[in-house]
Design a protein around this motif. Structure first.
Motif, short mmCIF file in Angstrom:
data_model
loop_
_atom_site.label_atom_id
_atom_site.label_comp_id
_atom_site.label_asym_id
_atom_site.label_seq_id
_atom_site.Cartn_x
_atom_site.Cartn_y
_atom_site.Cartn_z
N ILE A 145 -4.02 -0.46 -1.95
CA ILE A 145 -2.73 0.20 -1.72
C ILE A 145 -2.83 1.33 -0.70
N LEU A 197 -6.30 0.98 -5.84
CA LEU A 197 -5.42 1.83 -6.65
C LEU A 197 -6.22 2.92 -7.35
N SER A 239 2.08 -0.39 -7.48
CA SER A 239 1.24 -1.46 -8.00
C SER A 239 1.93 -2.23 -9.12
#
Length: 386
Positions: A237, A251, A294
């Motif tokens: 991410i 993440l 996410s």
């Protein structure tokens, strides 16, 4: 449910009666027969068997609407015990519990940063054996929750998610020394079981996120829990940030407890949330937004109808949960934006209670197996043709 073999029917119906007693409290034989659609002779036979095993006891007479006074039955919560072990990245917890999940004995040890499998395995075995000495009745079995890839028979850790453990027969070793059946289970799967056993979760389709020192997920589909090999915490991410898995921009590098602590001189996430540091609050806001992003991706892939957040970070005060939910609602596709995001009903107890829930299910009640059979039975066509 219908069964081709009478012995199978008796075994399944015994479990159905046992689970009903665990859920209902006091109940008469007639009510058992009515609620489970059993005939009276079968019900009486099963009840007599459970009485002989010491799992059930007769209470006083109860008054019904028709004036009859049947004898009430109830589960003997102290008839069997289970032992649960939660091998976490920071602590390892041992619990001895009765059939209602009441904790009778509790012990917690700090987990070494990189424990050696032989030494830490021996510590786990010694502590399990120590707790068995406090048992006042039969221990039905042991469940050990941990992270990583597990063997299909639940006896060995094939590879640990955070430690250099490979092919470690931990459950087998514990069983040899304690003389008790032992099972390994993925820790997020255990947390889902705890949510259903002790948290009252009734949803048949939900995504569970363990958001703490590390980040992991499990997807519950009504009769199966998909947890092992989940890489939710390692969704890419961000363009930068070295993760402990060796990847870039996972993440976890933005939202996991270990990453937040490293960014702020070793302070815990709780300390960061309670402090007045502007930089810390910005980091926490970024962690919540990354989690929301996410969750959108996970919702698209899984089709989850509900999202439950558990673990230490998920149990910070409400403003952080609201940050996650707000980002999710504002950025998700309109068909996904209404999916509820809530905190675990067990708060920070999910991990601890998970191994107890698994042990109760596997070694005593087999509730998940019954649910699976019932679900499969309900999907059979009403009329089968050749």
């Amino acid at each position: 449910m219908k069964f081709s073999q009478p012995s199978s029917a008796r075994t399944i119906n015994r479990l159905r009666v046992l689970n009903l007693l665990a859920q209902q409290g006091e109940i008469s034989r007639a009510d058992i027969a009515r609620l489970l659609d059993l005939n009276k002779p079968s019900t009486s036979e099963i009840v007599e068997q459970l009485l002989a095993e010491g799992l059930v006891e007769e209470q006083g007479k109860v008054t019904t609407s028709n004036g009859r006074r049947p004898t009430a039955l109830s589960l003997r919560s102290d008839a069997r015990l289970v032992l649960g072990v939660d091998v976490g990245s920071r602590t390892t917890t041992f619990l001895l519990a009765d059939l209602q999940g009441k904790i009778l004995r509790f012990e917690r040890l700090p987990t070494p940063l990189q424990p050696q499998p032989k030494e830490w395995g021996e510590t786990i075995i010694r502590t399990c054996m120590k707790l068995t000495k406090f048992a006042t009745t039969t221990i039905a079995g042991i469940a050990i929750s941990t992270s990583g890839s597990l063997s299909p028979d639940g006896q060995s850790i094939l590879s640990h998610e955070y430690w250099s453990w490979e092919d470690i027969p931990l459950a087998k070793a514990v069983a040899v020394h304690t003389k008790l059946p032992t099972l390994l289970v993925h820790h997020v799967q255990a947390m889902v079981e705890a949510e259903r056993w002790f948290g009252g979760e009734q949803s048949k389709n939900f995504l569970y996120i363990n958001w703490g020192e590390h980040i992991a997920s499990a997807f519950y589909t009504g009769h199966s829990i998909i947890a092992e090999r989940s890489r939710f915490g390692h969704l890419p991410i961000a363009p930068t940030g070295l993760c402990r898995c060796g990847g870039i921009g996972c993440l976890e590098t933005v939202s996991a407890g270990w990453a937040l602590s490293e960014k702020h001189q070793g302070l815990s996430v709780k300390q960061l949330a309670q402090g007045n540091s502007k930089e810390a609050q910005q980091s926490l806001q970024g962690a919540c937004q990354a989690m929301g992003m996410s969750l959108i991706a996970a919702s698209v892939v899984t089709g989850a109808q509900k999202i439950i957040l558990g673990g230490g970070i998920a149990n910070l005060d409400d403003r952080y949960l609201e940050m996650v939910a707000t980002f999710y609602r504002e950025h998700a596709h309109h068909e996904l934006a209404s999916i509820p995001i809530c905190r675990s009903a067990l708060k920070d107890q999910s991990s601890v209670l998970g191994s107890i829930a698994v042990a109760l299910d596997r070694w005593v009640f087999q509730r998940r197996m019954l649910e699976t059979m019932q679900d499969l039975d309900s999907k059979k066509p009403l009329l089968e043709t050749e």
